[in-house]
Scaffold this active site. Structure first.
Site, PDB file in Angstrom:
ATOM      1  N   ARG A 122       0.860  -1.179   0.000  1.00  0.00           N
ATOM      2  CA  ARG A 122       0.000   0.000   0.000  1.00  0.00           C
ATOM      3  C   ARG A 122       0.898   1.232   0.000  1.00  0.00           C
ATOM      4  O   ARG A 122       2.042   1.177   0.460  1.00  0.00           O
ATOM      5  CB  ARG A 122      -0.905   0.011   1.232  1.00  0.00           C
ATOM      6  CG  ARG A 122      -1.854  -1.178   1.332  1.00  0.00           C
ATOM      7  CD  ARG A 122      -2.662  -1.119   2.623  1.00  0.00           C
ATOM      8  NE  ARG A 122      -3.611  -2.225   2.725  1.00  0.00           N
ATOM      9  CZ  ARG A 122      -3.350  -3.398   3.288  1.00  0.00           C
ATOM     10  NH1 ARG A 122      -2.157  -3.622   3.811  1.00  0.00           N
ATOM     11  NH2 ARG A 122      -4.271  -4.353   3.334  1.00  0.00           N
ATOM     12  N   LYS A 182      -2.705  -2.877   7.649  1.00  0.00           N
ATOM     13  CA  LYS A 182      -3.952  -2.513   8.313  1.00  0.00           C
ATOM     14  C   LYS A 182      -4.157  -3.369   9.558  1.00  0.00           C
ATOM     15  O   LYS A 182      -3.853  -4.557   9.569  1.00  0.00           O
ATOM     16  CB  LYS A 182      -5.134  -2.700   7.350  1.00  0.00           C
ATOM     17  CG  LYS A 182      -5.218  -1.636   6.270  1.00  0.00           C
ATOM     18  CD  LYS A 182      -6.505  -1.783   5.464  1.00  0.00           C
ATOM     19  CE  LYS A 182      -6.661  -0.654   4.463  1.00  0.00           C
ATOM     20  NZ  LYS A 182      -7.910  -0.780   3.675  1.00  0.00           N
ATOM     21  N   HIS A 190      -2.468   3.095  -6.017  1.00  0.00           N
ATOM     22  CA  HIS A 190      -3.216   1.887  -5.669  1.00  0.00           C
ATOM     23  C   HIS A 190      -3.383   0.960  -6.884  1.00  0.00           C
ATOM     24  O   HIS A 190      -3.436  -0.259  -6.730  1.00  0.00           O
ATOM     25  CB  HIS A 190      -4.588   2.260  -5.103  1.00  0.00           C
ATOM     26  CG  HIS A 190      -5.150   1.220  -4.182  1.00  0.00           C
ATOM     27  ND1 HIS A 190      -4.501   0.779  -3.036  1.00  0.00           N
ATOM     28  CD2 HIS A 190      -6.307   0.511  -4.228  1.00  0.00           C
ATOM     29  CE1 HIS A 190      -5.222  -0.143  -2.432  1.00  0.00           C
ATOM     30  NE2 HIS A 190      -6.332  -0.322  -3.130  1.00  0.00           N
ATOM     31  N   ARG A 238      -0.620  -1.466  -7.090  1.00  0.00           N
ATOM     32  CA  ARG A 238      -0.797  -2.589  -6.153  1.00  0.00           C
ATOM     33  C   ARG A 238      -1.733  -3.623  -6.770  1.00  0.00           C
ATOM     34  O   ARG A 238      -1.478  -4.828  -6.701  1.00  0.00           O
ATOM     35  CB  ARG A 238      -1.357  -2.057  -4.833  1.00  0.00           C
ATOM     36  CG  ARG A 238      -1.720  -3.119  -3.798  1.00  0.00           C
ATOM     37  CD  ARG A 238      -2.047  -2.425  -2.480  1.00  0.00           C
ATOM     38  NE  ARG A 238      -2.965  -3.174  -1.644  1.00  0.00           N
ATOM     39  CZ  ARG A 238      -2.585  -4.116  -0.771  1.00  0.00           C
ATOM     40  NH1 ARG A 238      -1.321  -4.452  -0.660  1.00  0.00           N
ATOM     41  NH2 ARG A 238      -3.492  -4.723  -0.024  1.00  0.00           N
ATOM     42  N   HIS A 296      -4.145  -9.209   2.833  1.00  0.00           N
ATOM     43  CA  HIS A 296      -5.601  -9.222   2.967  1.00  0.00           C
ATOM     44  C   HIS A 296      -6.007 -10.149   4.107  1.00  0.00           C
ATOM     45  O   HIS A 296      -5.478 -11.263   4.233  1.00  0.00           O
ATOM     46  CB  HIS A 296      -6.262  -9.711   1.678  1.00  0.00           C
ATOM     47  CG  HIS A 296      -6.273  -8.701   0.582  1.00  0.00           C
ATOM     48  ND1 HIS A 296      -6.435  -9.029  -0.746  1.00  0.00           N
ATOM     49  CD2 HIS A 296      -6.150  -7.347   0.623  1.00  0.00           C
ATOM     50  CE1 HIS A 296      -6.403  -7.937  -1.477  1.00  0.00           C
ATOM     51  NE2 HIS A 296      -6.229  -6.907  -0.671  1.00  0.00           N
ATOM     52  N   TYR A 324      -9.852 -10.292  -7.766  1.00  0.00           N
ATOM     53  CA  TYR A 324      -8.957 -10.288  -8.912  1.00  0.00           C
ATOM     54  C   TYR A 324      -9.311 -11.369  -9.926  1.00  0.00           C
ATOM     55  O   TYR A 324      -8.957 -11.262 -11.087  1.00  0.00           O
ATOM     56  CB  TYR A 324      -7.502 -10.454  -8.441  1.00  0.00           C
ATOM     57  CG  TYR A 324      -7.044  -9.296  -7.599  1.00  0.00           C
ATOM     58  CD1 TYR A 324      -6.782  -8.052  -8.163  1.00  0.00           C
ATOM     59  CD2 TYR A 324      -6.920  -9.423  -6.214  1.00  0.00           C
ATOM     60  CE1 TYR A 324      -6.393  -6.982  -7.380  1.00  0.00           C
ATOM     61  CE2 TYR A 324      -6.525  -8.355  -5.426  1.00  0.00           C
ATOM     62  CZ  TYR A 324      -6.271  -7.137  -6.017  1.00  0.00           C
ATOM     63  OH  TYR A 324      -5.902  -6.077  -5.238  1.00  0.00           O
TER      64      TYR A 324
END
Length: 316
Positions: free
Chosen positions: A159, A182, A250, A253, A276, A285
């Protein structure tokens, strides 16, 4: 507009989010801005200063009016959903620390978010961008900064916030980059030798002295580079070379994950590399690459080979 008591509680709540909930700085700032906007609406709605009593007595009508006002102000549904979540977080803190319960806030459903798929760049646009991003400035060290930063994002799938947190200490690691993503979740991402060489070349040209544990990517004035500054560079890149409008930090990424998938990487590995929490997030994806997967199927599956000339997989 807001009583001193409320201001004090908001400061407590922010500390609670940082120290107890381990929320990132960006998340805390977003929550704070949402709650401030909510207070401003209450003040305009009631035409009086916001107090602890007034926010505890809000009804469903006021909350729905607030959500509606955001919609007419062209806020996205995802933005309003997050704002409602922020306000609910604040009310939960009030319930926890002040024994103040506002049932109305919990009866309002979040606005439905539009289902959007991540947009990746083609391999051609990606490589072109990585080359041309190093020619936007008349200053060599800034060109090297832009190229090494963007290449790091694409090569490692980081990120932008994670990339901008890279320090000299990270570079000392020979095989992996240890990043905190995150939710303060730690993960290891393999170093790409070419990326490390670009970063070291940039550091040789950097005209500012920085400590081992300070972020290495700097602005023109030597301050820590912010994402908005780098995004401005990418906007310039788009406009000069006529690149896709969705090109952003982004999108590189997303391109990292998309191109890995196209070259045979499995989703579970991509999930780990991206950091994730849920595989369902990574599975987006597969939808982006449906045409690629169809092409692979047509070329590789025995049944498809036998019937390809007679019956296409996806006839139009």
């Amino acid at each position: 507009m807001v009583s001193s008591e409320i201001t004090s509680i908001v400061k407590e709540w922010q500390s609670y989010l940082e120290l107890q909930k381990n929320y990132s700085k960006n998340t805390r700032e977003a929550y704070l801005n949402d709650v401030k906007a909510y207070f401003a609406f209450i003040s305009n709605y009631s035409e009086e200063s916001v107090s602890l009593k007034s926010i505890s007595l809000v009804d469903i009508r006021l909350i729905r009016s607030w959500i509606s006002d955001r919609r007419f102000s062209d806020y996205k549904a995802s933005s309003s959903a997050r704002a409602l979540s922020s306000v609910k977080s604040f009310y939960k803190y009030l319930e926890k620390t002040r024994n103040i319960v506002c049932h109305s806030i919990y009866t309002v459903s979040s606005p439905k978010k539009a289902k959007t798929l991540p947009k990746a760049l083609s391999k051609e646009d990606t490589l072109f961008s990585l080359d041309k991003v190093a020619s936007l400035s008349e200053t060599r060290w800034i060109d090297l900064r832009n190229r090494s930063l963007l290449t790091l994002i694409y090569a490692s799938g980081l990120r932008i916030s994670e990339t901008l947190s890279i320090t000299k200490q990270h570079i000392k690691e020979t095989e992996y980059i240890k990043v905190i993503g995150k939710g303060n979740k730690e993960r290891l991402v393999p170093w790409i030798d070419n990326v490390k060489k670009l970063i070291l070349e940039y550091l040789k040209e950097l005209p500012y002295n920085i400590c081992e544990n300070e972020p290495i990517f700097r602005s023109k004035t030597g301050k820590v580079l912010h994402r908005c500054n780098f995004n401005s560079e990418l906007v310039k890149l788009r406009r000069i070379y006529g690149l896709p409008e969705h090109l952003s930090s982004h999108s590189f990424r997303h391109s990292f994950a998309t191109h890995l998938l196209e070259n045979g990487a499995d989703l579970r590995s991509i999930q780990e590399l991206l950091g994730h929490k849920s595989l369902s997030t990574t599975q987006k994806y597969t939808k982006v690459n449906l045409s690629h997967l169809e092409s692979v199927y047509n070329k590789s599956h025995p049944e498809a080979k036998l019937s390809l000339d007679k019956k296409p997989l996806n006839p139009k």
